[in-house]
Design a protein around this motif. Structure first.
Motif, PDB file in Angstrom:
ATOM      1  N   TRP A   1      -6.657  -5.197  -4.906  1.00  0.00           N
ATOM      2  CA  TRP A   1      -6.921  -4.241  -3.823  1.00  0.00           C
ATOM      3  C   TRP A   1      -6.290  -2.883  -4.130  1.00  0.00           C
ATOM      4  O   TRP A   1      -6.926  -1.837  -3.947  1.00  0.00           O
ATOM      5  CB  TRP A   1      -6.373  -4.829  -2.526  1.00  0.00           C
ATOM      6  N   LEU A   2      -5.057  -2.891  -4.615  1.00  0.00           N
ATOM      7  CA  LEU A   2      -4.399  -1.634  -4.953  1.00  0.00           C
ATOM      8  C   LEU A   2      -5.113  -0.912  -6.090  1.00  0.00           C
ATOM      9  O   LEU A   2      -5.151   0.322  -6.128  1.00  0.00           O
ATOM     10  CB  LEU A   2      -2.941  -1.896  -5.346  1.00  0.00           C
ATOM     11  N   GLU A   3      -5.663  -1.690  -7.008  1.00  0.00           N
ATOM     12  CA  GLU A   3      -6.356  -1.095  -8.152  1.00  0.00           C
ATOM     13  C   GLU A   3      -7.667  -0.448  -7.733  1.00  0.00           C
ATOM     14  O   GLU A   3      -8.002   0.663  -8.181  1.00  0.00           O
ATOM     15  CB  GLU A   3      -6.621  -2.179  -9.205  1.00  0.00           C
ATOM     16  N   HIS A   4      -8.431  -1.116  -6.849  1.00  0.00           N
ATOM     17  CA  HIS A   4      -9.783  -0.649  -6.536  1.00  0.00           C
ATOM     18  C   HIS A   4      -9.904   0.068  -5.190  1.00  0.00           C
ATOM     19  O   HIS A   4     -10.778   0.927  -5.045  1.00  0.00           O
ATOM     20  CB  HIS A   4     -10.750  -1.835  -6.571  1.00  0.00           C
ATOM     21  N   ARG A   5      -9.098  -0.306  -4.232  1.00  0.00           N
ATOM     22  CA  ARG A   5      -9.121   0.326  -2.897  1.00  0.00           C
ATOM     23  C   ARG A   5     -10.532   0.351  -2.311  1.00  0.00           C
ATOM     24  O   ARG A   5     -10.951   1.331  -1.673  1.00  0.00           O
ATOM     25  CB  ARG A   5      -8.582   1.759  -2.973  1.00  0.00           C
ATOM     26  N   ASP A   6     -11.283  -0.732  -2.510  1.00  0.00           N
ATOM     27  CA  ASP A   6     -12.648  -0.767  -2.002  1.00  0.00           C
ATOM     28  C   ASP A   6     -12.801  -1.741  -0.831  1.00  0.00           C
ATOM     29  O   ASP A   6     -13.918  -2.106  -0.463  1.00  0.00           O
ATOM     30  CB  ASP A   6     -13.641  -1.109  -3.118  1.00  0.00           C
ATOM     31  N   MET A   7     -11.678  -2.173  -0.262  1.00  0.00           N
ATOM     32  CA  MET A   7     -11.665  -2.948   0.978  1.00  0.00           C
ATOM     33  C   MET A   7     -10.599  -2.346   1.889  1.00  0.00           C
ATOM     34  O   MET A   7      -9.600  -1.801   1.412  1.00  0.00           O
ATOM     35  CB  MET A   7     -11.312  -4.420   0.710  1.00  0.00           C
TER      36      MET A   7
ATOM     37  N   ARG B   1      -7.528  -2.661   4.721  1.00  0.00           N
ATOM     38  CA  ARG B   1      -6.397  -3.585   4.790  1.00  0.00           C
ATOM     39  C   ARG B   1      -6.678  -4.765   5.704  1.00  0.00           C
ATOM     40  O   ARG B   1      -6.290  -5.903   5.400  1.00  0.00           O
ATOM     41  CB  ARG B   1      -5.139  -2.855   5.270  1.00  0.00           C
ATOM     42  N   ASP B   2      -7.366  -4.543   6.809  1.00  0.00           N
ATOM     43  CA  ASP B   2      -7.651  -5.645   7.732  1.00  0.00           C
ATOM     44  C   ASP B   2      -8.510  -6.720   7.074  1.00  0.00           C
ATOM     45  O   ASP B   2      -8.318  -7.919   7.323  1.00  0.00           O
ATOM     46  CB  ASP B   2      -8.353  -5.112   8.984  1.00  0.00           C
ATOM     47  N   SER B   3      -9.455  -6.300   6.227  1.00  0.00           N
ATOM     48  CA  SER B   3     -10.303  -7.277   5.541  1.00  0.00           C
ATOM     49  C   SER B   3      -9.505  -8.085   4.528  1.00  0.00           C
ATOM     50  O   SER B   3      -9.690  -9.308   4.398  1.00  0.00           O
ATOM     51  CB  SER B   3     -11.463  -6.564   4.838  1.00  0.00           C
ATOM     52  N   VAL B   4      -8.591  -7.425   3.820  1.00  0.00           N
ATOM     53  CA  VAL B   4      -7.740  -8.133   2.860  1.00  0.00           C
ATOM     54  C   VAL B   4      -6.832  -9.114   3.604  1.00  0.00           C
ATOM     55  O   VAL B   4      -6.651 -10.266   3.176  1.00  0.00           O
ATOM     56  CB  VAL B   4      -6.896  -7.131   2.038  1.00  0.00           C
ATOM     57  N   ARG B   5      -6.295  -8.664   4.710  1.00  0.00           N
ATOM     58  CA  ARG B   5      -5.428  -9.537   5.511  1.00  0.00           C
ATOM     59  C   ARG B   5      -6.194 -10.756   6.011  1.00  0.00           C
ATOM     60  O   ARG B   5      -5.702 -11.888   5.926  1.00  0.00           O
ATOM     61  CB  ARG B   5      -4.867  -8.755   6.705  1.00  0.00           C
ATOM     62  N   ALA B   6      -7.407 -10.545   6.510  1.00  0.00           N
ATOM     63  CA  ALA B   6      -8.217 -11.663   7.016  1.00  0.00           C
ATOM     64  C   ALA B   6      -8.547 -12.648   5.904  1.00  0.00           C
ATOM     65  O   ALA B   6      -8.535 -13.871   6.110  1.00  0.00           O
ATOM     66  CB  ALA B   6      -9.492 -11.121   7.656  1.00  0.00           C
ATOM     67  N   LEU B   7      -8.846 -12.134   4.712  1.00  0.00           N
ATOM     68  CA  LEU B   7      -9.145 -13.001   3.574  1.00  0.00           C
ATOM     69  C   LEU B   7      -7.937 -13.872   3.218  1.00  0.00           C
ATOM     70  O   LEU B   7      -8.053 -15.090   3.056  1.00  0.00           O
ATOM     71  CB  LEU B   7      -9.551 -12.146   2.371  1.00  0.00           C
ATOM     72  N   CYS B   8      -6.761 -13.253   3.121  1.00  0.00           N
ATOM     73  CA  CYS B   8      -5.542 -14.001   2.777  1.00  0.00           C
ATOM     74  C   CYS B   8      -5.200 -15.016   3.861  1.00  0.00           C
ATOM     75  O   CYS B   8      -4.755 -16.134   3.568  1.00  0.00           O
ATOM     76  CB  CYS B   8      -4.378 -13.040   2.567  1.00  0.00           C
ATOM     77  N   ALA B   9      -5.401 -14.641   5.135  1.00  0.00           N
ATOM     78  CA  ALA B   9      -5.114 -15.561   6.238  1.00  0.00           C
ATOM     79  C   ALA B   9      -6.053 -16.759   6.199  1.00  0.00           C
ATOM     80  O   ALA B   9      -5.633 -17.901   6.419  1.00  0.00           O
ATOM     81  CB  ALA B   9      -5.240 -14.826   7.567  1.00  0.00           C
ATOM     82  N   ALA B  10      -7.335 -16.526   5.903  1.00  0.00           N
ATOM     83  CA  ALA B  10      -8.297 -17.623   5.858  1.00  0.00           C
ATOM     84  C   ALA B  10      -7.948 -18.609   4.746  1.00  0.00           C
ATOM     85  O   ALA B  10      -8.016 -19.836   4.940  1.00  0.00           O
ATOM     86  CB  ALA B  10      -9.710 -17.064   5.652  1.00  0.00           C
TER      87      ALA B  10
ATOM     88  N   GLU C   1      -0.668 -12.305  -4.207  1.00  0.00           N
ATOM     89  CA  GLU C   1      -0.225 -11.273  -5.138  1.00  0.00           C
ATOM     90  C   GLU C   1      -1.392 -10.771  -5.983  1.00  0.00           C
ATOM     91  O   GLU C   1      -1.551  -9.551  -6.175  1.00  0.00           O
ATOM     92  CB  GLU C   1       0.886 -11.822  -6.035  1.00  0.00           C
ATOM     93  N   GLY C   2      -2.217 -11.687  -6.473  1.00  0.00           N
ATOM     94  CA  GLY C   2      -3.374 -11.280  -7.265  1.00  0.00           C
ATOM     95  C   GLY C   2      -4.371 -10.466  -6.462  1.00  0.00           C
ATOM     96  O   GLY C   2      -4.882  -9.439  -6.936  1.00  0.00           O
TER      97      GLY C   2
ATOM     98  N   SER D   1       0.814  -1.204   0.000  1.00  0.00           N
ATOM     99  CA  SER D   1       0.000   0.000   0.000  1.00  0.00           C
ATOM    100  C   SER D   1       0.853   1.262   0.000  1.00  0.00           C
ATOM    101  O   SER D   1       0.543   2.238  -0.697  1.00  0.00           O
ATOM    102  CB  SER D   1      -0.919   0.000   1.229  1.00  0.00           C
ATOM    103  N   GLY D   2       1.937   1.241   0.765  1.00  0.00           N
ATOM    104  CA  GLY D   2       2.779   2.428   0.884  1.00  0.00           C
ATOM    105  C   GLY D   2       3.797   2.586  -0.221  1.00  0.00           C
ATOM    106  O   GLY D   2       4.360   3.669  -0.400  1.00  0.00           O
TER     107      GLY D   2
END
Length: 217
Positions: free
Chosen positions: A177-183, A185-194, A171-172, A110-111
């Motif tokens: 997420w970087l393209e749309h920024r509609d979630m 970061r915590d939600s993206v992290r939780a999705l990847c962790a699951a 990576e995908g 993100s940064g």
């Protein structure tokens, strides 16, 4: 041989001559990270870089050989930060370490969006050296996940393949997420962790010698 034909490798010994030399090189790389974050590789000349850094372009040739060598040094520096963020706090319990690894990864992406895209895509066109850098960072991240999940770095074919597939998924997801920024970061992290936990359980089903860690909810 002109400067554009010189090797992109840093001349032997120059970058490490003294602490001041190392500091100067780091300052030039920091300038490059800012420049490549907002400008494409092809749009930047060595003169543009020197002007932005406030130095003679000969200094860039001295440390980096040519523009490509400079670009590769900037990519390597970005990779080092990405890996450092993901590998920190190795003594955390499995669940916390997993979340820490993903959080560091997503914070970096993100940064430092331009650097992240470069690392994941393989650089300018089909760039074998940047692809090699990308492969090294993937290997480090897989080692971090394996050590957290199984307490060891070495993986046989099945878990290695499964975790490599998961990393490609991350990576995908991150690029989307970087393209749309509609979630957030915590939600993206939780999705990847699951998805990682599902992957670890699938690995255990096919390779019982790799039991999925108990990480809680």
């Amino acid at each position: 041989m002109n400067k554009s034909q010189q090797s992109s490798r840093v001349p032997s010994g120059r970058a490490g001559d003294s602490p001041r030399s190392q500091e100067r090189r780091a300052e030039l790389i920091a300038v490059g990270r800012r420049l490549f974050a907002r400008t494409t590789y092809d749009a930047l000349s060595i003169d543009d870089i020197a002007r932005e850094a406030g130095v003679a372009k000969g200094l860039l040739y001295y440390y980096f050989g040519n523009k490509r060598g400079y670009y590769l040094a900037v990519v390597e520096d970005s990779v080092a930060e990405l890996v450092a963020r993901a590998e920190g706090d190795l003594e955390l319990p499995p669940r916390e370490r997993l979340l820490h690894t993903l959080d560091g990864y997503l914070r970096f992406a993100s940064g430092h969006e331009a650097a992240y895209r470069t690392i994941v895509s393989g650089g300018v066109g089909v760039d074998a050296e940047v692809l090699a850098i990308r492969d090294r960072v993937r290997e480090r991240l897989l080692t971090t996940i394996a050590e957290g999940a199984y307490g060891r770095a070495g993986l046989t074919a099945l878990p290695r393949t499964a975790l490599t597939g998961w990393l490609s998924y991350v990576e995908g997801v991150t690029l989307d997420w970087l393209e749309h920024r509609d979630m957030d970061r915590d939600s993206v992290r939780a999705l990847c962790a699951a998805i990682l936990l599902d992957t670890l359980r699938t690995i255990e089903r096919f390779a019982p010698e790799y039991p999925a860690p108990t990480v809680g909810d």
